[in-house]
Design a protein around this motif. Structure first.
Motif, PDB file in Angstrom:
ATOM      1  N   PHE A   1      63.788 -30.860  -7.844  1.00 59.41           N
ATOM      2  CA  PHE A   1      63.134 -29.696  -7.251  1.00 59.41           C
ATOM      3  C   PHE A   1      62.189 -29.069  -8.276  1.00 59.41           C
ATOM      4  O   PHE A   1      62.280 -29.343  -9.478  1.00 59.41           O
ATOM      5  CB  PHE A   1      64.151 -28.654  -6.774  1.00 59.41           C
ATOM      6  CG  PHE A   1      65.081 -28.141  -7.846  1.00 59.41           C
ATOM      7  CD1 PHE A   1      64.708 -27.106  -8.696  1.00 59.41           C
ATOM      8  CD2 PHE A   1      66.344 -28.691  -7.998  1.00 59.41           C
ATOM      9  CE1 PHE A   1      65.564 -26.636  -9.678  1.00 59.41           C
ATOM     10  CE2 PHE A   1      67.214 -28.226  -8.969  1.00 59.41           C
ATOM     11  CZ  PHE A   1      66.826 -27.189  -9.809  1.00 59.41           C
ATOM     12  N   ASP A   2      61.285 -28.240  -7.767  1.00 61.10           N
ATOM     13  CA  ASP A   2      60.386 -27.484  -8.648  1.00 61.10           C
ATOM     14  C   ASP A   2      61.001 -26.114  -8.905  1.00 61.10           C
ATOM     15  O   ASP A   2      61.448 -25.437  -7.974  1.00 61.10           O
ATOM     16  CB  ASP A   2      59.010 -27.315  -8.001  1.00 61.10           C
ATOM     17  CG  ASP A   2      58.239 -28.625  -7.934  1.00 61.10           C
ATOM     18  OD1 ASP A   2      58.580 -29.541  -8.697  1.00 61.10           O
ATOM     19  OD2 ASP A   2      57.313 -28.728  -7.114  1.00 61.10           O
ATOM     20  N   LEU A   3      61.008 -25.720 -10.164  1.00 70.22           N
ATOM     21  CA  LEU A   3      61.538 -24.413 -10.547  1.00 70.22           C
ATOM     22  C   LEU A   3      60.373 -23.502 -10.925  1.00 70.22           C
ATOM     23  O   LEU A   3      59.586 -23.831 -11.811  1.00 70.22           O
ATOM     24  CB  LEU A   3      62.499 -24.557 -11.734  1.00 70.22           C
ATOM     25  CG  LEU A   3      63.196 -23.274 -12.191  1.00 70.22           C
ATOM     26  CD1 LEU A   3      64.144 -22.776 -11.104  1.00 70.22           C
ATOM     27  CD2 LEU A   3      63.968 -23.509 -13.490  1.00 70.22           C
TER      28      LEU A   3
ATOM     29  N   LYS B   1      63.192 -19.213  -9.699  1.00 70.67           N
ATOM     30  CA  LYS B   1      63.435 -19.482  -8.273  1.00 70.67           C
ATOM     31  C   LYS B   1      63.145 -20.942  -7.945  1.00 70.67           C
ATOM     32  O   LYS B   1      62.149 -21.506  -8.397  1.00 70.67           O
ATOM     33  CB  LYS B   1      62.543 -18.566  -7.426  1.00 70.67           C
ATOM     34  CG  LYS B   1      62.778 -18.679  -5.930  1.00 70.67           C
ATOM     35  CD  LYS B   1      61.922 -17.663  -5.184  1.00 70.67           C
ATOM     36  CE  LYS B   1      62.199 -17.712  -3.685  1.00 70.67           C
ATOM     37  NZ  LYS B   1      61.408 -16.711  -2.953  1.00 70.67           N
ATOM     38  N   ILE B   2      64.018 -21.532  -7.155  1.00 67.53           N
ATOM     39  CA  ILE B   2      63.821 -22.912  -6.701  1.00 67.53           C
ATOM     40  C   ILE B   2      62.829 -22.921  -5.547  1.00 67.53           C
ATOM     41  O   ILE B   2      62.941 -22.120  -4.618  1.00 67.53           O
ATOM     42  CB  ILE B   2      65.151 -23.527  -6.229  1.00 67.53           C
ATOM     43  CG1 ILE B   2      66.122 -23.671  -7.408  1.00 67.53           C
ATOM     44  CG2 ILE B   2      64.930 -24.876  -5.567  1.00 67.53           C
ATOM     45  CD1 ILE B   2      67.502 -24.134  -7.002  1.00 67.53           C
TER      46      ILE B   2
ATOM     47  N   THR C   1      53.135 -17.006 -13.710  1.00 67.61           N
ATOM     48  CA  THR C   1      54.084 -18.009 -13.223  1.00 67.61           C
ATOM     49  C   THR C   1      53.819 -19.376 -13.847  1.00 67.61           C
ATOM     50  O   THR C   1      52.695 -19.685 -14.255  1.00 67.61           O
ATOM     51  CB  THR C   1      54.039 -18.146 -11.697  1.00 67.61           C
ATOM     52  OG1 THR C   1      52.731 -18.608 -11.306  1.00 67.61           O
ATOM     53  CG2 THR C   1      54.352 -16.826 -11.020  1.00 67.61           C
ATOM     54  N   ALA C   2      54.866 -20.154 -13.897  1.00 64.05           N
ATOM     55  CA  ALA C   2      54.778 -21.545 -14.326  1.00 64.05           C
ATOM     56  C   ALA C   2      55.796 -22.330 -13.508  1.00 64.05           C
ATOM     57  O   ALA C   2      56.881 -21.837 -13.206  1.00 64.05           O
ATOM     58  CB  ALA C   2      55.069 -21.680 -15.818  1.00 64.05           C
ATOM     59  N   THR C   3      55.409 -23.540 -13.119  1.00 61.27           N
ATOM     60  CA  THR C   3      56.293 -24.370 -12.292  1.00 61.27           C
ATOM     61  C   THR C   3      56.702 -25.618 -13.054  1.00 61.27           C
ATOM     62  O   THR C   3      55.861 -26.306 -13.640  1.00 61.27           O
ATOM     63  CB  THR C   3      55.588 -24.773 -10.988  1.00 61.27           C
ATOM     64  OG1 THR C   3      55.211 -23.591 -10.267  1.00 61.27           O
ATOM     65  CG2 THR C   3      56.504 -25.609 -10.116  1.00 61.27           C
ATOM     66  N   TYR C   4      57.998 -25.902 -13.048  1.00 66.58           N
ATOM     67  CA  TYR C   4      58.535 -27.049 -13.777  1.00 66.58           C
ATOM     68  C   TYR C   4      59.311 -27.967 -12.833  1.00 66.58           C
ATOM     69  O   TYR C   4      60.205 -27.511 -12.116  1.00 66.58           O
ATOM     70  CB  TYR C   4      59.471 -26.582 -14.895  1.00 66.58           C
ATOM     71  CG  TYR C   4      58.774 -25.838 -15.997  1.00 66.58           C
ATOM     72  CD1 TYR C   4      58.226 -26.518 -17.078  1.00 66.58           C
ATOM     73  CD2 TYR C   4      58.654 -24.456 -15.955  1.00 66.58           C
ATOM     74  CE1 TYR C   4      57.573 -25.831 -18.096  1.00 66.58           C
ATOM     75  CE2 TYR C   4      58.009 -23.764 -16.968  1.00 66.58           C
ATOM     76  CZ  TYR C   4      57.473 -24.456 -18.033  1.00 66.58           C
ATOM     77  OH  TYR C   4      56.827 -23.765 -19.029  1.00 66.58           O
ATOM     78  N   PRO C   5      58.978 -29.261 -12.838  1.00 66.71           N
ATOM     79  CA  PRO C   5      59.790 -30.223 -12.076  1.00 66.71           C
ATOM     80  C   PRO C   5      61.141 -30.391 -12.786  1.00 66.71           C
ATOM     81  O   PRO C   5      61.194 -30.618 -13.992  1.00 66.71           O
ATOM     82  CB  PRO C   5      58.974 -31.522 -12.148  1.00 66.71           C
ATOM     83  CG  PRO C   5      57.604 -31.102 -12.589  1.00 66.71           C
ATOM     84  CD  PRO C   5      57.793 -29.897 -13.442  1.00 66.71           C
ATOM     85  N   ILE C   6      62.213 -30.263 -12.025  1.00 66.50           N
ATOM     86  CA  ILE C   6      63.557 -30.355 -12.584  1.00 66.50           C
ATOM     87  C   ILE C   6      64.312 -31.501 -11.919  1.00 66.50           C
ATOM     88  O   ILE C   6      64.244 -31.687 -10.701  1.00 66.50           O
ATOM     89  CB  ILE C   6      64.350 -29.054 -12.344  1.00 66.50           C
ATOM     90  CG1 ILE C   6      63.618 -27.847 -12.948  1.00 66.50           C
ATOM     91  CG2 ILE C   6      65.765 -29.167 -12.907  1.00 66.50           C
ATOM     92  CD1 ILE C   6      63.561 -27.828 -14.449  1.00 66.50           C
ATOM     93  N   LYS C   7      65.028 -32.258 -12.726  1.00 67.97           N
ATOM     94  CA  LYS C   7      65.921 -33.288 -12.196  1.00 67.97           C
ATOM     95  C   LYS C   7      67.339 -32.955 -12.638  1.00 67.97           C
ATOM     96  O   LYS C   7      67.598 -32.716 -13.816  1.00 67.97           O
ATOM     97  CB  LYS C   7      65.540 -34.678 -12.699  1.00 67.97           C
ATOM     98  CG  LYS C   7      66.536 -35.774 -12.279  1.00 67.97           C
ATOM     99  CD  LYS C   7      66.169 -37.127 -12.859  1.00 67.97           C
ATOM    100  CE  LYS C   7      64.996 -37.725 -12.117  1.00 67.97           C
ATOM    101  NZ  LYS C   7      64.739 -39.131 -12.536  1.00 67.97           N
TER     102      LYS C   7
END
Length: 206
Positions: A172-174, A157-158, A183-189
Motif C-alpha cells: 500500500f501507499d503510505l 494515513k494508508i 505531504t510525501a507518499t511512500y510505497p510500503i510492503k
C-alpha cells in the motif's frame, strides 16, 4: 579457596542466565486471545476506529526530534483479517514513523562517507525498522526526506485504494503529512510470517 570462588561465580552466572531465560519466555509476544466471538468483534471494531486529531496526544516532540504518530486509518489493516497481524503491522509502521525524523536530522547535509559510517553503525535498526538493507537504498531514501525540513509529522494515513494483498504480502501507499501540510507518499510492503505460533511482520519502505 580459589576453586571455591570460581565455583560460586559460575553458579551465580548460571542462575542469572536461567532467570533471564525465564523472564524472556514469560514476557514473549503471544497471539491475541479472545474468549468469545463477540469479544473479538468488539476488539476489531475498536481497533478500526479512525484516530482523532488531538495534536497534543498524536504528536509528542522531544529534543531528538522523535514523534509518536499512529496510523489515522489503521482499520484498513483489517484487510489481513487477523488481529495479531493487524497489531504487529500497526506497531511496526509506528516504529518506522518514529525513526524517520531522527534519520533525517542525523543525515541531513552530511557527506557520502559519513552516511556510510552512519549506516554501518545503525544498520541493524535501519534494516529491522525500515527494511532498508543496502547503502544505496538508504541514500535514495534520505533524499525523499527533504519535506521534513523545519517541520514535524502530524499524520500517517494508508491510501486504501492502493492496498493490494497477495497471500501473506500486503502492499500500500503510505501518505505522510507534516504540520505545515506538506505531504510525501511512500510505497510500503508488509510481509507477515508465523513461526512457533508467533506473528511477525516485516515492513519495507521503498
Amino acid at each position: 579457596m580459589k576453586k571455591k570462588g570460581i565455583l560460586i561465580i559460575s553458579l551465580i552466572f548460571i542462575v542469572c542466565i536461567t532467570v533471564f531465560g525465564i523472564y524472556k519466555y514469560t514476557h514473549r509476544v503471544k497471539p491475541h486471545e479472545f474468549k468469545t466471538d463477540v469479544e473479538r468483534q468488539e476488539y476489531i471494531q475498536k481497533f478500526s476506529q479512525v484516530q482523532g486529531e488531538n495534536k497534543e496526544k498524536a504528536i509528542t516532540e522531544n529534543a531528538g526530534g522523535l514523534t509518536e504518530v499512529r496510523l489515522s486509518n489503521k482499520g484498513a489493516l483489517m484487510k489481513y483479517n487477523n488481529v495479531d497481524i493487524m497489531l504487529s503491522t500497526d506497531q511496526k509502521i509506528a516504529d518506522s514513523i518514529k525513526l524517520i525524523p531522527a534519520l533525517y536530522k542525523d543525515t541531513n547535509g552530511i557527506k557520502d562517507d559519513e552516511i556510510q559510517r552512519y549506516f554501518e553503525k545503525n544498520k541493524s535498526t535501519i534494516i529491522t525498522v525500515l527494511g532498508i538493507d543496502t547503502l544505496p537504498k538508504l541514500k535514495d531514501f534520505i533524499k525523499t526526506l527533504d519535506f521534513l525540513k523545519n517541520d514535524t509529522i502530524k499524520e500517517a494515513k494508508i491510501d486504501e485504494n492502493s492496498m493490494k494483498k497477495e497471500g501473506n504480502i500486503l502492499n500500500f501507499d503510505l501518505i505522510i503529512t507534516t504540520q505545515n501540510n506538506k505531504t510525501a507518499t511512500y510505497p510500503i510492503k508488509v510481509i507477515a510470517t508465523e513461526q512457533n505460533g508467533k506473528i511477525n511482520c516485516l515492513v519495507y519502505w521503498r
